[in-house]
Structure formats: structure tokens, C-alpha cells
Write a protein that holds these residues in place. Structure first.
Motif, PDB file in Angstrom:
ATOM      1  N   HIS A  64       0.258  20.907 -19.027  1.00 51.77           N
ATOM      2  CA  HIS A  64       0.096  21.516 -20.544  1.00 51.77           C
ATOM      3  C   HIS A  64       0.477  20.609 -21.643  1.00 51.77           C
ATOM      4  CE1 HIS A  64       0.081  25.078 -17.764  1.00 51.77           C
ATOM      5  NE2 HIS A  64      -1.120  25.213 -18.353  1.00 51.77           N
TER       6      HIS A  64
ATOM      7  N   ASN B  82      -0.419  31.284 -19.287  1.00 49.71           N
ATOM      8  CA  ASN B  82      -1.657  30.600 -19.183  1.00 49.71           C
ATOM      9  C   ASN B  82      -2.328  30.423 -17.741  1.00 49.71           C
ATOM     10  OD1 ASN B  82      -0.030  28.715 -18.105  1.00 49.71           O
ATOM     11  ND2 ASN B  82       0.188  27.208 -19.827  1.00 49.71           N
TER      12      ASN B  82
ATOM     13  N   CYS C 255      11.159  28.097 -18.525  1.00 49.36           N
ATOM     14  CA  CYS C 255       9.817  28.114 -17.702  1.00 49.36           C
ATOM     15  C   CYS C 255       9.924  29.130 -16.388  1.00 49.36           C
ATOM     16  CB  CYS C 255       9.322  26.725 -16.918  1.00 49.36           C
ATOM     17  SG  CYS C 255       8.999  25.676 -18.187  1.00 49.36           S
TER      18      CYS C 255
ATOM     19  N   CYS D 198       7.736  32.168 -15.823  1.00 52.16           N
ATOM     20  CA  CYS D 198       6.236  31.878 -16.154  1.00 52.16           C
ATOM     21  C   CYS D 198       5.544  31.189 -14.709  1.00 52.16           C
ATOM     22  CB  CYS D 198       6.095  30.752 -17.324  1.00 52.16           C
ATOM     23  SG  CYS D 198       4.407  29.986 -17.587  1.00 52.16           S
TER      24      CYS D 198
ATOM     25  N   CYS E 125       5.093  28.883 -22.960  1.00 53.29           N
ATOM     26  CA  CYS E 125       4.794  27.796 -24.162  1.00 53.29           C
ATOM     27  C   CYS E 125       3.340  28.108 -24.529  1.00 53.29           C
ATOM     28  CB  CYS E 125       4.617  26.381 -23.573  1.00 53.29           C
ATOM     29  SG  CYS E 125       3.806  26.223 -22.042  1.00 53.29           S
TER      30      CYS E 125
HETATM   31  S1  SF4 Z   1       5.644  26.494 -16.480  1.00 55.01           S
HETATM   32 FE1  SF4 Z   1       4.879  28.054 -18.118  1.00 55.01          FE
HETATM   33  S2  SF4 Z   1       6.344  27.542 -20.040  1.00 55.01           S
HETATM   34 FE2  SF4 Z   1       6.513  25.984 -18.459  1.00 55.01          FE
HETATM   35  S3  SF4 Z   1       5.330  24.328 -19.135  1.00 55.01           S
HETATM   36 FE3  SF4 Z   1       4.088  25.473 -17.425  1.00 55.01          FE
HETATM   37  S4  SF4 Z   1       3.024  26.952 -18.593  1.00 55.01           S
HETATM   38 FE4  SF4 Z   1       4.661  26.084 -19.965  1.00 55.01          FE
END
Ligand code: SF4
Ligand SMILES: CC(C)[C@H](C(=O)O)[C@@H](O)C(=O)O
Length: 436
Positions: free
Chosen positions: A123, A380, A358, A361, A298
């Protein structure tokens, strides 16, 4: 023949007047981003075997975010290794416990228009929301960048995604990108740049622009960019950054394809398990019972996201039997949300506020789901096993959809909640939104 933004940035980074899609270039990275999980822990062996000398530590940014706070001894070991490495290399930019790296580098001014940013996370493309060319790379490739400052890249073709018109009330950048990915497909833009433009995009706040660029990789794209404008300049000025290299696509730039959309016709969208392009309008999925709501990441854990959620949840309670995890996207988002009373509103509604990380997520630390559990997430990705058990299900939607779902315990259309909230200026979706 003109150049696209990506071509211009890669031309500059490779010291050439002109490059074209398909060219292979050796480019100098302006920022080399690593995080705990895919950073020094993996990079150090080869880095040391090849000399172990950073070309320019000012360009290296290291963020501990995936293993924070550590839930296992191995994560604690990774975290310690990362911190020790930052000290050993005397890194000027090491951040830990501040939140997901992509948000942290934006807030600290590392992301600027015209920069080439490479990072050991898919990302990394989020930085394109400020007009940078930003892309995820492997940890092995990062070894080369640390030692030489350079990386080879194929200049991508560009797909232009034009959203014109005004987003309807209760419909957000998240809905817009989910709808786009539905059409392009999860691998439909592989190794392309996505360039977002149009009047709907120009009216988005910085918080929302970052949602689009963040999710470009979910269509397979190498990067996702938005032409920088005064909103970007103002955002950076607030962070004491004045040095910016504005790059915009020429009017006669060559695109692989151009997709046109009317934002005013959009309704809230939901990505159903287990692919990000399995997208349906909210009306087709409303009513599905959930066990957990996750508002964070994020992608959608920023201030405007928490404001929308607090607006919807103010004075209400989340449904019995539902856990609602709220994870501010950074420490500074947390502090501002706290000042605005948003965290109190969310806690009074029954939400659990987790530290910026994170963790939930990616199913790394706190917030993992069990077999058979269903989540509505503002993040995402909804891949099988993404948030824990491979027998769980993850649905993706906007923060407003997540908040409405928390109240009902079932996937819910947020629009009626926002209208019932007594809006003053008819616009809770954009920057002008005030909740108190
Ligand atoms: S784990 Fe989730 S919050 Fe962390 S960088 Fe990946 S998408 Fe972003
Ligand atoms: C841990 C890492 C492989 C991963 C990524 O690269 O994106 C993570 O941040 C994610 O969002 O899935």
C-alpha cells in the motif's frame, strides 16, 4: 507527444528529459520506506553481506506498525530487532507505535509531489494521493535501494479514471474506489498507473484522496496518483514543507484507456468476500448479520472517517453481540479525535478504541476473527483469512457504512443515519463537516 504524471516523475528520477510507458529506467528513490515486518528483520542479512553501508540514511524511513503492540514473542523480537537496527544505522527517521507507515510518512512530510517513493509494503501507493510516484517493492529489492539509492522500474502505462459530478450525501471516496475496482477487476490494472481525476476527485479532502491512491493496488496497479493542487500545498505547508515538485500530466499525454463515471449517480458500495472486486451496491447486501465492525487502517482510519462515524453513533448504542473496534490511523489522528470529543462519543456508543496499528487490519495482533465470524471493515482487503480465520468473512465498506452496521448488527445503509443526524449544511461527507 506529452507525458503522464508517472512518466514525468520517472523521467526526473532517472535523469532523463523524456521517458515512455514500457521503458526500463534506473531511478533514484527519494524515500525508501520499510516497516517492522518486511524491513530490517528480512533485509539485514543480504544488506550486511553486501557491505552494510546505507548510501543515504536521510532517505530511509522506518516504521514499526505491523507488530504493534506485539501479541507474540516473535513479534516482540521483530520489534526489538527493528528498533536496534534503527539505532545501529543511526536513522534520523524511525517511528514506532505511531500508526500504519503510510499514514505516518504522509503526516511527517516525507511524501511530496513529484517524489519517487518505494516501500516494502503493497500500500505504499497511498503516497500517490499527494502526487508522488509511490510503489511497493520486495524486501530483496530494498537491499539494492539501501546500498545504491537506485531501483530499476518499468515505466507503467496509465489508466485514467475520471469521476465527475458531486458525490451524493452519504457516499464517499471508499464507495467510489470500490465501484472503480469492480469494473477494472482485482488484476485488471496490473503494472499500470491509475490516475484519478475529474471534478469529484478535485473536491475530495486530503483524507479522502488517500483512500483512492491507497487502494490502487487492489486493482493490481503499480501506483495510483492524483494531480497535486492547492489542497496538497496547504496540507504540506501545515507540516512545514515548502519544497514541492509539481508534476501534472500533459493534455496530450497518452493513456492506455480512460474510464468515465458520474459521481452523482453512486450509492454506497460493499466489497463482499473474498475479493476486493466482488463489489455490490449496499441495497444488495444490507441485512447480512455481522460479528465485528472494524473502523480503522491506513485506508479509512483518518480524522474525517472518525468524524463521520461519531456523527452516526452519537447518542446511540452499537447492537448487542457486535464488537466494534475503532483504530485511529495514527497517534496524531487519535489526539485530534480526542480533542474533538469523537473518541468519547464512540466509546459511549460501545466501541472499543485500539491503539493506532496494523494489528486488526491484517490479522496480526489484537482483533483477529474466528471461524464463521463476519466482519464489516473500513480497510482495503477482504481476502480469505485476512483478519484471522480462513473460515471468516470480511466485507469492505466506507466508515459510514461501518458505523451504521455497528448500530444495526447487520450490514446497513448509512444514508438514513446521516440525514437523521440533523445536518446543518447538507455536507457531512467533505472537509467542511462539523459534528459539534
Ligand atoms: S496492514 Fe492494514 S493498516 Fe497496515 S499497511 Fe497494510 S493495509 Fe495498511
Ligand atoms: C504485511 C504486508 C505484506 C502487507 C502489504 O504489503 O500490504 C500488509 O500491510 C497488508 O496490508 O496486507
Amino acid at each position: 507527444m506529452g507525458m503522464t504524471m508517472s512518466e514525468k516523475i520517472l523521467a526526473k528520477a532517472s535523469g532523463q528529459a523524456e521517458v515512455r510507458a514500457g521503458d526500463i529506467v534506473w531511478a533514484k528513490a527519494d524515500v525508501a520506506l520499510m516497516h517492522d515486518l518486511l524491513g530490517p528483520w528480512l533485509v539485514d542479512g543480504a544488506f550486511k553481506r553486501l557491505g552494510g553501508k546505507l548510501l543515504d540514511k536521510e532517505k530511509v524511513v522506518l516504521v514499526s506498525d505491523h507488530c504493534t503492540p506485539p501479541a507474540t514473542v516473535q513479534q516482540a523480537n521483530i520489534l526489538k530487532f527493528t528498533r536496534d537496527w534503527a539505532r545501529e544505522q543511526d536513522l534520523p527517521y524511525y517511528y514506532e507505535f505511531e500508526g500504519p507507515c503510510h499514514q505516518v510518512i504522509v503526516e511527517h512530510g516525507h511524501v511530496r509531489p513529484g517524489r519517487l517513493i518505494v516501500g516494502t509494503d503493497s500500500h505504499t501507493c497511498m503516497a500517490g494521493g499527494l502526487g508522488a510516484f509511490a510503489t511497493g517493492i520486495g524486501s530483496t529489492e530494498m537491499v539494492g535501494v539501501l546500498l545504491t539509492g537506485e531501483i530499476w522500474l518499468k515505466v507503467p502505462k496509465t489508466t485514467k479514471v475520471v469521476w465527475d459530478g458531486e458525490l451524493p450525501h452519504g457516499v464517499y471516496a471508499k464507495d467510489l474506489i470500490l465501484r472503480t475496482i469492480r469494473d477494472i477487476g482485482h488484476a485488471g490494472a496490473t503494472y499500470e498507473a491509475l490516475e484519478f481525476s475529474g471534478s469529484a476527485i478535485a473536491s475530495l479532502s486530503m483524507d479522502e484522496r488517500l483512500v483512492l491512491s491507497n487502494m490502487a493496488v487492489e486493482a493490481g496497479a503499480k501506483t495510483g496518483l492524483i494531480e497535486p493542487d492547492e489542497a496538497v500545498a496547504a496540507y504540506l505547508r501545515d507540516r512545514d514543507v515548502s519544497e514541492m515538485d509539481w508534476m501534472a500530466s500533459d493534455s496530450d499525454a497518452v493513456y492506455e484507456r480512460v474510464l468515465y463515471y458520474d459521481a452523482s449517480a453512486l450509492e454506497p458500495q460493499v466489497a463482499c468476500p473474498h475479493e476486493v472486486d466482488n463489489v455490490h451496491p449496499i441495497s444488495a447486501v444490507a441485512g447480512k448479520t455481522v460479528d465485528q465492525v472494524y473502523l480503522g487502517s491506513c485506508t479509512n482510519g483518518r480524522l474525517s472517517d472518525l468524524r463521520i462515524a461519531a456523527h452516526i453513533l452519537k447518542g446511540k448504542k452499537i447492537a448487542k453481540g457486535v464488537r466494534c473496534l475503532v483504530v485511529p490511523a495514527s497517534q496524531s489522528v487519535w489526539m485530534q479525535a480526542s480533542k474533538e470529543g469523537l473518541l468519547d462519543i464512540l466509546a459511549e456508543a460501545g466501541c472499543i478504541i485500539n491503539m493506532p496499528s496494523c494489528g486488526a487490519c491484517g490479522g496480526f495482533t489484537s482483533g483477529v476473527i474466528g471461524a464463521g465470524e463476519v466482519v464489516m471493515s473500513s480497510s482495503n482487503r477482504n481476502f480469505r483469512g485476512r483478519m484471522g480465520s480462513a473460515a471468516g468473512e470480511v466485507y469492505l465498506g466506507s466508515p459510514a457504512t461501518a458505523a451504521a452496521t455497528a448500530i444495526e448488527g447487520k450490514i446497513a445503509d448509512p444514508r438514513s443515519y446521516i440525514e437523521k443526524g440533523g445536518e446543518q449544511n447538507g455536507d457531512y461527507s467533505r472537509t467542511r463537516m462539523e459534528i459539534r
